[in-house]
Motif scaffolding. Structure first.
Motif, PDB file in Angstrom:
ATOM      1  N   SER A 128       0.854  -1.186   0.000  1.00  0.00           N
ATOM      2  CA  SER A 128       0.000   0.000   0.000  1.00  0.00           C
ATOM      3  C   SER A 128       0.890   1.235   0.000  1.00  0.00           C
ATOM      4  O   SER A 128       1.430   1.638   1.028  1.00  0.00           O
ATOM      5  CB  SER A 128      -0.942  -0.001   1.204  1.00  0.00           C
ATOM      6  N   ALA A 129       1.025   1.749  -1.203  1.00  0.00           N
ATOM      7  CA  ALA A 129       1.946   2.867  -1.392  1.00  0.00           C
ATOM      8  C   ALA A 129       1.289   4.177  -1.022  1.00  0.00           C
ATOM      9  O   ALA A 129       0.053   4.276  -0.943  1.00  0.00           O
ATOM     10  CB  ALA A 129       2.396   2.914  -2.842  1.00  0.00           C
ATOM     11  N   LYS A 130       2.138   5.172  -0.781  1.00  0.00           N
ATOM     12  CA  LYS A 130       1.649   6.512  -0.443  1.00  0.00           C
ATOM     13  C   LYS A 130       0.863   7.092  -1.624  1.00  0.00           C
ATOM     14  O   LYS A 130       1.057   6.706  -2.770  1.00  0.00           O
ATOM     15  CB  LYS A 130       2.839   7.445  -0.164  1.00  0.00           C
ATOM     16  N   GLU A 131       0.024   8.055  -1.294  1.00  0.00           N
ATOM     17  CA  GLU A 131      -0.835   8.707  -2.285  1.00  0.00           C
ATOM     18  C   GLU A 131      -0.041   9.248  -3.482  1.00  0.00           C
ATOM     19  O   GLU A 131      -0.388   9.010  -4.634  1.00  0.00           O
ATOM     20  CB  GLU A 131      -1.593   9.864  -1.599  1.00  0.00           C
ATOM     21  N   ASP A 132       1.062   9.968  -3.200  1.00  0.00           N
ATOM     22  CA  ASP A 132       1.803  10.598  -4.302  1.00  0.00           C
ATOM     23  C   ASP A 132       2.469   9.567  -5.201  1.00  0.00           C
ATOM     24  O   ASP A 132       2.655   9.787  -6.397  1.00  0.00           O
ATOM     25  CB  ASP A 132       2.820  11.621  -3.767  1.00  0.00           C
ATOM     26  N   VAL A 133       2.811   8.407  -4.630  1.00  0.00           N
ATOM     27  CA  VAL A 133       3.399   7.343  -5.446  1.00  0.00           C
ATOM     28  C   VAL A 133       2.338   6.771  -6.381  1.00  0.00           C
ATOM     29  O   VAL A 133       2.564   6.606  -7.576  1.00  0.00           O
ATOM     30  CB  VAL A 133       3.982   6.222  -4.551  1.00  0.00           C
ATOM     31  N   VAL A 134       1.159   6.518  -5.823  1.00  0.00           N
ATOM     32  CA  VAL A 134       0.066   5.957  -6.615  1.00  0.00           C
ATOM     33  C   VAL A 134      -0.276   6.875  -7.782  1.00  0.00           C
ATOM     34  O   VAL A 134      -0.402   6.441  -8.931  1.00  0.00           O
ATOM     35  CB  VAL A 134      -1.192   5.722  -5.740  1.00  0.00           C
ATOM     36  N   SER A 135      -0.372   8.158  -7.501  1.00  0.00           N
ATOM     37  CA  SER A 135      -0.770   9.062  -8.577  1.00  0.00           C
ATOM     38  C   SER A 135       0.353   9.203  -9.619  1.00  0.00           C
ATOM     39  O   SER A 135       0.079   9.310 -10.809  1.00  0.00           O
ATOM     40  CB  SER A 135      -1.207  10.430  -8.034  1.00  0.00           C
ATOM     41  N   TYR A 136       1.595   9.165  -9.160  1.00  0.00           N
ATOM     42  CA  TYR A 136       2.694   9.241 -10.129  1.00  0.00           C
ATOM     43  C   TYR A 136       2.664   8.033 -11.069  1.00  0.00           C
ATOM     44  O   TYR A 136       2.803   8.173 -12.285  1.00  0.00           O
ATOM     45  CB  TYR A 136       4.058   9.298  -9.418  1.00  0.00           C
ATOM     46  N   VAL A 137       2.455   6.870 -10.464  1.00  0.00           N
ATOM     47  CA  VAL A 137       2.435   5.638 -11.259  1.00  0.00           C
ATOM     48  C   VAL A 137       1.275   5.670 -12.252  1.00  0.00           C
ATOM     49  O   VAL A 137       1.448   5.411 -13.453  1.00  0.00           O
ATOM     50  CB  VAL A 137       2.344   4.394 -10.348  1.00  0.00           C
ATOM     51  N   ASP A 138       0.075   6.030 -11.763  1.00  0.00           N
ATOM     52  CA  ASP A 138      -1.098   6.095 -12.640  1.00  0.00           C
ATOM     53  C   ASP A 138      -0.836   7.030 -13.807  1.00  0.00           C
ATOM     54  O   ASP A 138      -1.102   6.719 -14.964  1.00  0.00           O
ATOM     55  CB  ASP A 138      -2.332   6.585 -11.864  1.00  0.00           C
ATOM     56  N   ASN A 139      -0.310   8.169 -13.465  1.00  0.00           N
ATOM     57  CA  ASN A 139      -0.019   9.202 -14.433  1.00  0.00           C
ATOM     58  C   ASN A 139       0.952   8.703 -15.522  1.00  0.00           C
ATOM     59  O   ASN A 139       0.710   8.850 -16.717  1.00  0.00           O
ATOM     60  CB  ASN A 139       0.583  10.386 -13.674  1.00  0.00           C
ATOM     61  N   SER A 140       2.032   8.089 -15.068  1.00  0.00           N
ATOM     62  CA  SER A 140       3.048   7.622 -16.015  1.00  0.00           C
ATOM     63  C   SER A 140       2.492   6.564 -16.953  1.00  0.00           C
ATOM     64  O   SER A 140       2.799   6.545 -18.143  1.00  0.00           O
ATOM     65  CB  SER A 140       4.235   6.989 -15.293  1.00  0.00           C
ATOM     66  N   LEU A 141       1.691   5.663 -16.397  1.00  0.00           N
ATOM     67  CA  LEU A 141       1.204   4.559 -17.210  1.00  0.00           C
ATOM     68  C   LEU A 141       0.224   5.022 -18.273  1.00  0.00           C
ATOM     69  O   LEU A 141       0.001   4.333 -19.262  1.00  0.00           O
ATOM     70  CB  LEU A 141       0.570   3.477 -16.330  1.00  0.00           C
ATOM     71  N   GLN A 142      -0.346   6.206 -18.050  1.00  0.00           N
ATOM     72  CA  GLN A 142      -1.291   6.711 -19.041  1.00  0.00           C
ATOM     73  C   GLN A 142      -0.615   7.465 -20.181  1.00  0.00           C
ATOM     74  O   GLN A 142      -1.237   7.747 -21.195  1.00  0.00           O
ATOM     75  CB  GLN A 142      -2.305   7.650 -18.362  1.00  0.00           C
ATOM     76  N   LYS A 143       0.624   7.791 -19.958  1.00  0.00           N
ATOM     77  CA  LYS A 143       1.320   8.562 -20.993  1.00  0.00           C
ATOM     78  C   LYS A 143       1.437   7.782 -22.286  1.00  0.00           C
ATOM     79  O   LYS A 143       1.696   6.585 -22.283  1.00  0.00           O
ATOM     80  CB  LYS A 143       2.739   8.913 -20.520  1.00  0.00           C
ATOM     81  N   SER A 144       1.268   8.479 -23.373  1.00  0.00           N
ATOM     82  CA  SER A 144       1.428   7.823 -24.669  1.00  0.00           C
ATOM     83  C   SER A 144       2.915   7.693 -24.975  1.00  0.00           C
ATOM     84  O   SER A 144       3.748   8.352 -24.372  1.00  0.00           O
ATOM     85  CB  SER A 144       0.761   8.635 -25.762  1.00  0.00           C
ATOM     86  N   GLU A 145       3.183   6.838 -25.937  1.00  0.00           N
ATOM     87  CA  GLU A 145       4.556   6.645 -26.389  1.00  0.00           C
ATOM     88  C   GLU A 145       5.163   7.998 -26.783  1.00  0.00           C
ATOM     89  O   GLU A 145       6.278   8.336 -26.439  1.00  0.00           O
ATOM     90  CB  GLU A 145       4.541   5.708 -27.599  1.00  0.00           C
ATOM     91  N   GLN A 146       4.348   8.756 -27.495  1.00  0.00           N
ATOM     92  CA  GLN A 146       4.761  10.070 -27.979  1.00  0.00           C
ATOM     93  C   GLN A 146       5.177  10.986 -26.817  1.00  0.00           C
ATOM     94  O   GLN A 146       6.247  11.586 -26.839  1.00  0.00           O
ATOM     95  CB  GLN A 146       3.589  10.711 -28.716  1.00  0.00           C
ATOM     96  N   GLN A 147       4.301  11.050 -25.807  1.00  0.00           N
ATOM     97  CA  GLN A 147       4.579  11.916 -24.647  1.00  0.00           C
ATOM     98  C   GLN A 147       5.875  11.520 -23.976  1.00  0.00           C
ATOM     99  O   GLN A 147       6.695  12.350 -23.630  1.00  0.00           O
ATOM    100  CB  GLN A 147       3.452  11.746 -23.633  1.00  0.00           C
ATOM    101  N   ARG A 148       6.032  10.197 -23.800  1.00  0.00           N
ATOM    102  CA  ARG A 148       7.221   9.723 -23.110  1.00  0.00           C
ATOM    103  C   ARG A 148       8.472  10.084 -23.886  1.00  0.00           C
ATOM    104  O   ARG A 148       9.485  10.464 -23.318  1.00  0.00           O
ATOM    105  CB  ARG A 148       7.136   8.210 -22.927  1.00  0.00           C
ATOM    106  N   LEU A 149       8.381   9.963 -25.196  1.00  0.00           N
ATOM    107  CA  LEU A 149       9.535  10.295 -26.028  1.00  0.00           C
ATOM    108  C   LEU A 149       9.855  11.784 -25.956  1.00  0.00           C
ATOM    109  O   LEU A 149      11.012  12.182 -25.950  1.00  0.00           O
ATOM    110  CB  LEU A 149       9.268   9.890 -27.482  1.00  0.00           C
ATOM    111  N   GLU A 150       8.785  12.590 -25.899  1.00  0.00           N
ATOM    112  CA  GLU A 150       9.003  14.035 -25.828  1.00  0.00           C
ATOM    113  C   GLU A 150       9.687  14.439 -24.522  1.00  0.00           C
ATOM    114  O   GLU A 150      10.392  15.429 -24.461  1.00  0.00           O
ATOM    115  CB  GLU A 150       7.664  14.772 -25.931  1.00  0.00           C
ATOM    116  N   GLU A 151       9.424  13.651 -23.492  1.00  0.00           N
ATOM    117  CA  GLU A 151       9.946  14.017 -22.171  1.00  0.00           C
ATOM    118  C   GLU A 151      11.340  13.468 -21.901  1.00  0.00           C
ATOM    119  O   GLU A 151      11.876  13.643 -20.817  1.00  0.00           O
ATOM    120  CB  GLU A 151       8.984  13.518 -21.083  1.00  0.00           C
ATOM    121  N   VAL A 152      11.902  12.769 -22.893  1.00  0.00           N
ATOM    122  CA  VAL A 152      13.236  12.220 -22.690  1.00  0.00           C
ATOM    123  C   VAL A 152      14.190  13.351 -22.296  1.00  0.00           C
ATOM    124  O   VAL A 152      14.223  14.397 -22.919  1.00  0.00           O
ATOM    125  CB  VAL A 152      13.748  11.518 -23.976  1.00  0.00           C
ATOM    126  N   GLY A 153      14.923  13.116 -21.261  1.00  0.00           N
ATOM    127  CA  GLY A 153      15.852  14.150 -20.822  1.00  0.00           C
ATOM    128  C   GLY A 153      15.364  14.829 -19.544  1.00  0.00           C
ATOM    129  O   GLY A 153      16.169  15.146 -18.672  1.00  0.00           O
TER     130      GLY A 153
END
Length: 824
Positions: A264-289
Motif C-alpha cells: 500500500s503505497a503513499k498517495e503521491d506514489v500511486v498518482s505518479y504511477v497512474d499518471n506515467s502509465l497513461q502517458k502515450s509513447e509520444q509523450q514519453r519520447l518528448e519528455e526524454v531528458g
RNA sequence: GCCUGGGUGGCGGAAUGGUAUACGCGCGAGUCUCAAAAACUCGUGACCUUUAAAGUCUUGAGAGUUCGAGUCUCUCCCCAGGCACCA
C-alpha cells in the motif's frame, strides 16, 4: 520481395528492384540453364493500405485488390519482366490463406501463440493494435505516420522471444552448407559468397537485426526491500560500481506490480504511477531528458556493504529493459547523475581515473564518468582495475555469496499478432464454453480450412478495439469442432506479415492453375488434407529449391518481414516442415529512387515519375537500361529525366551501326576480339555484384569501339553481343539476334569466353613510371610485353621517358603486360 | 552518444595497391539545314600559356606505409541511414 499491389500501380522503385531480379534471372537462365532458375512473383495483398483505399472508394477489397494486382502484372509484362507466372498467387486467395491458417495452427499447437491482455501499441487512425516492430522510433505507425498510443486489449501474441537466441546466432550461419544440397546445386554460382561466415546480407541489416534482438549479458543483483516482502532485482552490465549505489529506481510498471501484490503505497506514489502509465509513447519520447520521480519511502539493503538506500519510482526506467529495476550510481552513470542532482540524492565515487581533472570533478559530484580506472571505496576490491580484474572478481564473489546471478536479457519482445481489422486472414480459432482451454479456445481442424473471410458491405474499424467481424453474427456463431455445440469465432484477423512470412515456401510448388484443384482432391480423400499435401507435394519441391539463393528488396523490412520470416522458418524447421533454418541466403537491398528534386516521391508533392509514361515515351528497354544505369543499385538516387536519353541513343546507335557498310562481316577485328572477351566477364561481374551500371558502361564502351573506323564484327560475335545486351534490353537484343540467327536470344547459352575465336590485337600498351610518377606509355608486342628486359629496352629508348631517367636505375618493378616502374 | 554506409569534374558516377576522372548526362564548337530539332564529328578536371607542346596540381583535411595510394594504417571533419533514457 513480392510487392504490395496498391491502386497507384508500379512505382519506379519497384521497377528498379524487379528489373534487377529480371537481369539476374535472365543471366542465370543463360549461364546455368533454364531449369535451374525459379524467378517467381506474387502479391502481398492483405492489410491496411488496401483496406483503407477500399473504404475510401466505397468498394470491397475483394474486388478492388485483384484489379490492382492485375494492373501490376500488366505493367511488369510491359517491362519485359520475365517472371515465372505459372507460380503466381496472391496472399488473399482462399487456397493460399488456407495454408497461412494451417501454419498458424502449427505455431499454436506448438505453444508459440498465447492470449494475453496487455497494453499494446494502438494506432488511432487505423484503429488497430500493431506490433513493436511497426512503431517507428518517433512513436508513429510505419504505415500511416500517425502517433501511436497504448491500449489494453486481449491479444494473440507470438512467442518470438523463444527464438531470440537462434535468431541472433543464425545470422552467423555458414551458408555454404546450403550450396550443394539441391539437385541444381552443381549449377549454383556462389561467386562472391565463398568463404563467407554468416548470412550474405548487407552489414547494416545484419546489425539492425542484432540491435533489435538486443542481447545483453549482465548480473541480476538482489536488493532485499526492508519494509515489505519484495526483492528489488536490478539487472546491470556495470556491476563493478555496486558499491556506489546510493538509490534504487523502479519502473512505474514494477511499482504497479508491487502494489497489486500487496504494497500500500503513499498517495503521491500511486498518482505518479497512474499518471506515467497513461502517458502515450509520444509523450514519453518528448519528455526524454527531463527526469521525474517520487520517493517511495521504501529502502533496500545493498548486499555488498549493508548500506540502506532509498527506493524511487521514475519513468526513465523502462519496464521492458532488464528487470525494470536499476541501481542508481550517480557518480558513474549520466542518467542517475541527472536524477540524483535533481532530487538531491548523494553520490559516491567508486572508480578513480587517471586524468586528474576528471577525477576531481567526479569526486566533487560535478559530473558522472564512465571509463576504465581503479576501484575505490569498494571494500576488498579497492585498488583493482574497474573493467578488468575488479569486474571479474566482484562478479565471482557476488555470485558465490548469493547476491547476484548471471542473466541474459533481450530487447526483443513477443509479437502482437492480432489486428482489429477486416482485411486479413481470419484467425482459425473458436471459443467454446464447454471444451475450450483456459481461454475457452478450440482450434479449427485442417479440413475446415480455409476459414474464409465473409463479404461485408460495411467493414469499417471501430474505436473500441472490436473487430468489424464481431458485428457479423451469422459468421461469428458457429459450431465447436470438438463437441459440436454452439461456439463463437475469434474475430481479430492476422497482420499482413502473416502471408509474407512463408510465401517463398509456396513458390516452388504453387501452380496458379492447378493447386486449387489438387487441394480439393486432397480434401475429398483425407482428414488431414494440408498435412498430406505438404508431405507429398510441397515438401519435395521446397527441398529442391530452397532456401532462396538471392533475395532482393528494400531495406525497410530489416526488422519486420525479414525477422518474422526467419522466425517462422525456424519453427517450421523444428516441426519438420522444412529442412533449413534460414530462408534467404543472400540478401541485397535496393536504394530508393527519389524524385528529381531529391525528395521522396509523393502524390502530394506532385513529383512522382510514372513508369508507364517512361515506357510510352522511351520504350521499355530504355526505361530498364536507365534504371540499371542511373547509379550503383544499392544506393539511393534521384531521378534525372534528361539522362534517360542516353539510353535511347545507345540503343538507336546499335541499330544504325549495324546497318553501316562493313560493320558486320566475316571476321572480327583483332581489337574487338579482345574487347569482347573482357566484356563478357565485365557484364557477368556487374550482374553478380549488382553493379549493373558497370555492366551497361561496358556494353557502351564496346559499341563505341565497334563504331570506330575500320572495326568489324563477325555475325557470330554480334550474336554474342546480343546475348549480353538481352539481360538489360531484351527487345532490342532480340531484334539484333534475329538479323542473323533463328529462335529467341533468351533461350541461348551464355557466351563461353574461352571459345571466342579470332586474332587478338598484337600491340600492348605498357605504362612507364619513373620514381613512381607516370612518365609515358610504350607500345610493345604482346609477347615482349611479358618480358621485363624487352620492355625496359624499349622504354629507355623512348625520348619522353629518357629525359626523366637521370643517373643510374637503382631498381625496377615490372608488372607483366601492364607496367614498368623505374627507381632512380 | 553508439552502429552501418559514404565523401572523386558542372551533374550521376568508374577504377584486383599499378595510365584517376571510364561510361552517361550537361555544356561548347562544327557538319547537315532556308532555319530549327534530331543525328553525326570534335572538344570538355584545375592551374600556367595567345595557342600548342611541355609541365605542375587534383579523389573531404592532415599524417604514415610503399618504387607507386582514390584504394592500406592512424587522427580529424562533413553527409546519409539506422539505433538509443538499453541501466
Amino acid at each position: 520481395m513480392f510487392p504490395y499491389p496498391s491502386g497507384e500501380g508500379l512505382h519506379v522503385g519497384h521497377v528498379r528492384i524487379f528489373t534487377a531480379c529480371d537481369v539476374m534471372a535472365r543471366y542465370f537462365r543463360m549461364k546455368t540453364g533454364r531449369d535451374t532458375v525459379l524467378s517467381p512473383m506474387g502479391w502481398d495483398a492483405f492489410g491496411l493500405p488496401a483496406e483503407n483505399a477500399a473504404i475510401k472508394a466505397k468498394k470491397i477489397p475483394q474486388t478492388m485488390v485483384p484489379h490492382n494486382y492485375a494492373n501490376f502484372k500488366k505493367q511488369m509484362q510491359s517491362l519485359s519482366l520475365s517472371f515465372d507466372w505459372g507460380h503466381e498467387f496472391a496472399t488473399t486467395d482462399p487456397t493460399y490463406y488456407a495454408f497461412t491458417q494451417w501454419l498458424f495452427l502449427k505455431l499454436y499447437e506448438k505453444g508459440l501463440v498465447y492470449r494475453e491482455k496487455v497494453p499494446i501499441n494502438w494506432c488511432p487512425k487505423c484503429k488497430t493494435g500493431i506490433a513493436n516492430e511497426e512503431v517507428l522510433s518517433d512513436g508513429t505507425h510505419e504505415r500511416c505516420g500517425t502517433p501511436t498510443g497504448k491500449k489494453l486489449l486481449p491479444q494473440w501474441v507470438m512467442k518470438i522471444t523463444d527464438y531470440a537466441e537462434r535468431l541472433l546466432a543464425d545470422l552467423d550461419t555458414d551458408i555454404s552448407i546450403y550450396f550443394g544440397q539441391s539437385e541444381n546445386s552443381d549449377n549454383r554460382i556462389i561467386r562472391g559468397s565463398e568463404g563467407r561466415k554468416g548470412l550474405d546480407w548487407p552489414k547494416g541489416i545484419l546489425e539492425m537485426q542484432r540491435n533489435w534482438i538486443g542481447k545483453g549479458r549482465g548480473l541480476s543483483i538482489t536488493f532485499p526491500v526492508n519494509e515489505i516482502e519484495q526483492k528489488a532485482i536490478a539487472w546491470t552490465k556495470f556491476w563493478e560500481t555496486v558499491y556506489g549505489v546510493t538509490f534504487i529506481v523502479i519502473a512505474p510498471e514494477t511499482a504497479q506490480k508491487w502494489m497489486s501484490e500487496g504494497w500500500s503505497a503513499k498517495e503521491d506514489v500511486v498518482s505518479y504511477v497512474d499518471n506515467s502509465l497513461q502517458k502515450s509513447e509520444q509523450q514519453r519520447l518528448e519528455e526524454v531528458g527531463t527526469k521525474t520521480g517520487v520517493d517511495t519511502g521504501l529502502t533496500v539493503t545493498n548486499p555488498v556493504n549493508g548500506a540502506r538506500v532509498p527506493v524511487w519510482v521514475a519513468d526513465y526506467v523502462l519496464a521492458n529493459v532488464g528487470t525494470g529495476i536499476v541501481m542508481g550510481v550517480p557518480a558513474h552513470d549520466e542518467r542517475d547523475f541527472d536524477f540524483a542532482t535533481k532530487y538531491n540524492l548523494s553520490k559516491i565515487q567508486v572508480v578513480e581515473y587517471d586524468k586528474a581533472e576528471i577525477n576531481q570533478r567526479v569526486a566533487n559530484g560535478e559530473i558522472s564518468f564512465e571509463g576504465e580506472g581503479r576501484l575505490i571505496n569498494s571494500g576488498e576490491f579497492s585498488g583493482l582495475s574497474a573493467w578488468g580484474e575488479g569486474k571479474e572478481k566482484m562478479a565471482d564473489w557476488m555470485i558465490e555469496q548469493g547476491y547476484a546471478k548471471w542473466e541474459t536479457t533481450y530487447h526483443l519482445r513477443d509479437w502482437v499478432f492480432s489486428r482489429q481489422r477486416y482485411w486479413g486472414e481470419p484467425i482459425p480459432l473458436v471459443y467454446c464454453e464447454k471444451c475450450g482451454d483456459e481461454n475457452g479456445v478450440v482450434p479449427l481442424t485442417e479440413d475446415q480450412l480455409p476459414l474464409t473471410l465473409p463479404e461485408l458491405e460495411s467493414y469499417e474499424p471501430t474505436d473500441t478495439g472490436e473487430s468489424p467481424l464481431s458485428r457479423v453474427d451469422s459468421w461469428v456463431t458457429t459450431t465447436c469442432p470438438k463437441c459440436g455445440g454452439i461456439a463463437k469465432r475469434e474475430t481479430d484477423t492476422m497482420p499482413n506479415w502473416a502471408g509474407s512470412c512463408w510465401y517463398f515456401l509456396a513458390y516452388p510448388w504453387w501452380s496458379s492453375t492447378e493447386t486449387e484443384g489438387i487441394i480439393k482432391t486432397y480434401k475429398a480423400k483425407s482428414k488431414f488434407p494440408i498435412t498430406d499435401f505438404w508431405k507429398e507435394i510441397a515438401k519435395p519441391a521446397i527441398d529442391e529449391w530452397l532456401p532462396a539463393d538471392w533475395y532482393l528488396g528494400g531495406a525497410e523490412h530489416a526488422v519486420l518481414h525479414l525477422l518474422y520470416a526467419r522466425f517462422w522458418v525456424k519453427v517450421f524447421q523444428d516441426l519438420g516442415l522444412v529442412d533449413f533454418s534460414e530462408p534467404f541466403l543472400r540478401l541485397r537491398s535496393v536504394g530508393m529512387v527519389l524524385a528529381e528534386d531529391g525528395k521522396k516521391m509523393s502524390k502530394s508533392l506532385g513529383n512522382v515519375i510514372n513508369p508507364d509514361d517512361m515506357v510510352k515515351t522511351y520504350g521499355s528497354d530504355a526505361t530498364r537500361m536507365y534504371e540499371m544505369f542511373m547509379g550503383p543499385w544499392e544506393q539511393s538516387i534521384a531521378w534525372d529525366s534528361g539522362a534517360i536519353s542516353g539510353q535511347v541513343r545507345f540503343l538507336e546507335r546499335i541499330k544504325t551501326t549495324m546497318q553501316q557498310e562493313g560493320k558486320v562481316g566475316e571476321k572480327t577485328s583483332p581489337l574487338l576480339v579482345a574487347k569482347l572477351k573482357t566484356l563478357v566477364e565485365r557484364v557477368e561481374d556487374g550482374v553478380l555484384n549488382q553493379k549493373f551500371n558497370t555492366s551497361i558502361a561496358g556494353l557502351m564502351e564496346f559499341v563505341n569501339s565497334w563504331r570506330e573506323e575500320g572495326q568489324t564484327l563477325a555475325k557470330e560475335h554480334l550474336g554474342m553481343f546480343a546475348k549480353l545486351l538481352s539481360l538489360f534490353a531484351p527487345k532490342s537484343a532480340q531484334e539484333l539476334w534475329a538479323t542473323n540467327s533463328e529462335g529467341s536470344v533468351e533461350d541461348q547459352a551464355w557466351p563461353d569466353v574461352s571459345k571466342i575465336e579470332g586474332i587478338e590485337a598484337l600491340m600492348v600498351k605498357i605504362a612507364v613510371q619513373v620514381n613512381g610518377k607516370m612518365r609515358g606509355i610504350v607500345e610493345v608486342g604482346s609477347e615482349k610485353s611479358k618480358i621485363e628486359s624487352e620492355v625496359a629496352l624499349i622504354a629507355l629508348a623512348d625520348e619522353k621517358i629518357k629525359k626523366w631517367v637521370v643517373g643510374e636505375v637503382k631498381k625496377t618493378i615490372f608488372v607483366p603486360g601492364k607496367l614498368l616502374s623505374l627507381v632512380i
